[in-house]
Write an enzyme that holds these catalytic residues in place. Structure first.
Site, mmCIF file in Angstrom:
data_model
loop_
_atom_site.group_PDB
_atom_site.id
_atom_site.type_symbol
_atom_site.label_atom_id
_atom_site.label_comp_id
_atom_site.label_asym_id
_atom_site.label_seq_id
_atom_site.Cartn_x
_atom_site.Cartn_y
_atom_site.Cartn_z
ATOM 1 N N ASP A 68 0.839 -1.178 -0.014
ATOM 2 C CA ASP A 68 -0.038 0.174 0.050
ATOM 3 C C ASP A 68 0.765 1.102 -0.139
ATOM 4 O O ASP A 68 1.929 1.219 0.276
ATOM 5 C CB ASP A 68 -0.829 0.049 1.149
ATOM 6 C CG ASP A 68 -0.201 0.119 2.748
ATOM 7 O OD1 ASP A 68 0.545 -0.713 2.690
ATOM 8 O OD2 ASP A 68 -0.723 0.764 3.391
ATOM 9 N N GLU A 131 0.021 -0.904 5.689
ATOM 10 C CA GLU A 131 0.984 -0.497 6.426
ATOM 11 C C GLU A 131 0.994 1.134 6.479
ATOM 12 O O GLU A 131 1.472 1.674 7.547
ATOM 13 C CB GLU A 131 2.354 -0.929 5.740
ATOM 14 C CG GLU A 131 3.516 -0.654 6.798
ATOM 15 C CD GLU A 131 3.527 -1.466 7.851
ATOM 16 O OE1 GLU A 131 4.192 -0.812 8.806
ATOM 17 O OE2 GLU A 131 3.204 -2.481 7.845
#
Length: 150
Positions: A68, A131
């Site tokens: 991400d 994250e």
């Protein structure tokens, strides 16, 4: 300018927008890439896991990153998903944090796999989600391994 295979992998990952919570397309693409590279890969709701097993039992080395990114925003002077190369550097959302390191990890796994794997033990590459938020999937991905890596 011709890109190395690792830089080509990075460019492909950068071209797939993956803000936190929307990693599905990039996770599916990475899974397909790993399969084409002949790697053992599994994708679930916590991570894409790539595994290269050695000829004999031994320690597990874990390389971990995430798929991400933060949203691109609108301050970019270039298309944040074009993976443009300027002055020898590849530019784009996630190129440094953390698709660049992930590309290097995956390329290392592919090379190790092509060379027959480690002499002993195994290499695991984890590409997790979320994250960039407090909803990281890393704890679930580690739990799914069964035993913590060495």
């Amino acid at each position: 300018m011709s890109l190395t295979p690792t830089a080509e992998l990075l460019a492909a990952l950068v071209r797939i927008p993956s803000p936190s919570g929307e990693e599905g397309a990039v996770a599916q693409w990475l899974e397909q890439w790993a399969r084409k590279a002949g790697l053992d890969v599994r994708r679930d709701d916590a991570a894409v896991r790539i595994e290269v097993v050695g000829a004999r039992p031994g320690p597990t080395l874990l390389l971990a990153s995430h798929l991400d990114t933060v949203p691109a925003g609108d301050a970019w002077e270039i298309d944040p998903f074009a993976a443009e190369v300027r002055d020898g550097a590849l530019w784009g959302r996630g190129a440094v944090d953390a698709k660049g390191p992930l590309s290097a990890m995956c390329a290392a796994a592919a090379r190790l796999g092509a060379e027959g794997g480690p002499r002993c033990g195994r290499l695991l590459v984890l590409a997790t989600y979320g994250e960039e938020t407090r909803h990281t999937s890393m704890p679930r991905a580690l739990e799914a391994l069964g035993a913590l890596p060495d």
